[in-house]
Design a protein around this motif. Structure first.
Motif, PDB file in Angstrom:
ATOM      1  N   PHE A 246      14.973  -3.310  52.094  1.00 27.45           N
ATOM      2  CA  PHE A 246      15.624  -3.676  50.837  1.00 27.45           C
ATOM      3  C   PHE A 246      14.778  -4.671  50.042  1.00 27.45           C
ATOM      4  O   PHE A 246      14.778  -4.645  48.806  1.00 27.45           O
ATOM      5  CB  PHE A 246      17.016  -4.259  51.096  1.00 27.45           C
ATOM      6  CG  PHE A 246      18.079  -3.225  51.243  1.00 27.45           C
ATOM      7  CD1 PHE A 246      18.461  -2.445  50.162  1.00 27.45           C
ATOM      8  CD2 PHE A 246      18.713  -3.014  52.464  1.00 27.45           C
ATOM      9  CE1 PHE A 246      19.440  -1.471  50.285  1.00 27.45           C
ATOM     10  CE2 PHE A 246      19.696  -2.050  52.599  1.00 27.45           C
ATOM     11  CZ  PHE A 246      20.067  -1.273  51.519  1.00 27.45           C
ATOM     12  N   PHE A 247      14.059  -5.540  50.743  1.00 20.62           N
ATOM     13  CA  PHE A 247      13.195  -6.499  50.057  1.00 20.62           C
ATOM     14  C   PHE A 247      12.121  -5.781  49.247  1.00 20.62           C
ATOM     15  O   PHE A 247      11.870  -6.114  48.079  1.00 20.62           O
ATOM     16  CB  PHE A 247      12.543  -7.440  51.070  1.00 20.62           C
ATOM     17  CG  PHE A 247      11.552  -8.394  50.462  1.00 20.62           C
ATOM     18  CD1 PHE A 247      11.969  -9.455  49.669  1.00 20.62           C
ATOM     19  CD2 PHE A 247      10.188  -8.225  50.675  1.00 20.62           C
ATOM     20  CE1 PHE A 247      11.055 -10.330  49.096  1.00 20.62           C
ATOM     21  CE2 PHE A 247       9.264  -9.091  50.106  1.00 20.62           C
ATOM     22  CZ  PHE A 247       9.700 -10.145  49.323  1.00 20.62           C
TER      23      PHE A 247
ATOM     24  N   SER B   8      18.384  -9.377  50.454  1.00 21.37           N
ATOM     25  CA  SER B   8      18.127  -8.218  51.315  1.00 21.37           C
ATOM     26  C   SER B   8      18.737  -8.433  52.692  1.00 21.37           C
ATOM     27  O   SER B   8      19.331  -7.514  53.286  1.00 21.37           O
ATOM     28  CB  SER B   8      16.616  -7.985  51.438  1.00 21.37           C
ATOM     29  OG  SER B   8      16.030  -7.750  50.170  1.00 21.37           O
TER      30      SER B   8
ATOM     31  N   THR C 124      16.290  -5.551  56.301  1.00 16.73           N
ATOM     32  CA  THR C 124      15.944  -6.624  55.366  1.00 16.73           C
ATOM     33  C   THR C 124      14.633  -6.338  54.651  1.00 16.73           C
ATOM     34  O   THR C 124      14.551  -6.449  53.412  1.00 16.73           O
ATOM     35  CB  THR C 124      15.838  -7.976  56.102  1.00 16.73           C
ATOM     36  OG1 THR C 124      17.097  -8.286  56.703  1.00 16.73           O
ATOM     37  CG2 THR C 124      15.463  -9.088  55.130  1.00 16.73           C
TER      38      THR C 124
ATOM     39  N   ILE D 133      14.083  -3.714  46.275  1.00 14.07           N
ATOM     40  CA  ILE D 133      14.582  -4.573  45.192  1.00 14.07           C
ATOM     41  C   ILE D 133      13.440  -5.322  44.527  1.00 14.07           C
ATOM     42  O   ILE D 133      13.403  -5.455  43.299  1.00 14.07           O
ATOM     43  CB  ILE D 133      15.631  -5.566  45.730  1.00 14.07           C
ATOM     44  CG1 ILE D 133      16.833  -4.814  46.307  1.00 14.07           C
ATOM     45  CG2 ILE D 133      16.096  -6.522  44.624  1.00 14.07           C
ATOM     46  CD1 ILE D 133      17.831  -5.703  47.014  1.00 14.07           C
TER      47      ILE D 133
END
Length: 223
Positions: free
Chosen positions: A199-200, A152, A196, A203
């Motif tokens: 996206f963490f 991320s 970050t 995902i």
């Protein structure tokens, strides 16, 4: 092999990626423009980690993970893995160009993003299972979580700062400087934190679903 369930999965994955290539071809025929050629290259890079993961799995049948060859393959895999998820950030290029309908481009981008994401998830699953075999479920889950977090952060580095995998070799000093700056002074770079973490969560949640589904599929097919 052609009759096994796994081969059926491989075939539909190949078909899914072929659809992306066909959509690119249709867009080229309809507009006579290739401004999105980089999507093809990004898709190729997205599947490199899967190849590396498969080689790693095969290598681990003969060698300990601590030996040089598995360690090298692991480092290469970690370095290339962000390329699989990077296609999600290519959605930033989606806009009405006037050359072709926007809905076509929506389908075009989603196809590439899906196949890139699929490659990343498959790659993670392959390594995740190897970690479970050697270190147990909890440790494996922790490592995968760290890997998703690092990926991320890598997406932020790639999209916002324009760093890529090759810069690990070409310009390691500059890359290390940008990384260390954001680690030592995170509050000065709020966008890196937001991107970050976003996206963490995305995902991580997708991987959790696919991982659990993969376990059910494996048990039903190979019980």
């Amino acid at each position: 092999m052609a009759k096994t369930p796994m081969w059926s999965v491989v075939r539909v994955i190949i078909l899914s990626n072929f659809v992306s290539v066909v959509l690119f071809g249709l867009r080229f025929i309809g507009t006579d423009k290739t401004q999105y050629w980089f999507m093809i290259w990004n898709l190729v890079l997205a599947w490199v980690p899967v190849f590396l993961a498969l080689v790693l799995v095969k290598t681990l049948k003969k060698y300990s993970w601590k030996e040089p060859l598995p360690m090298l393959l692991t480092l290469l895999w970690v370095g290339f893995l962000p390329n699989s998820f990077y296609l999600m950030t290519d959605l930033i290029h989606l806009k009405s160009t006037g050359d072709i309908g926007i809905l076509f481009d929506v389908v075009f981008f989603l196809s590439f993003i899906w196949n890139g994401l699929l490659a990343g998830l498959i790659s993670l699953i392959l390594v995740h299972r190897q970690l479970i075999k050697r270190r147990g479920t909890n440790f494996a889950g922790f490592v995968v979580g760290i890997l998703i977090f690092l990926n991320s952060f890598a997406l932020y580095l790639g999209r916002s700062l324009r760093w890529n995998t090759w810069d690990l070799l070409v310009s390691p000093t500059g890359l290390l400087f940008d990384i260390s700056e954001r680690i030592l002074n995170p509050l000065l770079y709020p966008q890196s934190i937001i991107t970050t973490l976003t996206f963490f969560v995305l995902i991580g949640s997708i991987y959790a679903v696919i991982w659990n589904f993969a376990q059910i599929f494996t048990k039903k097919v190979y019980k």
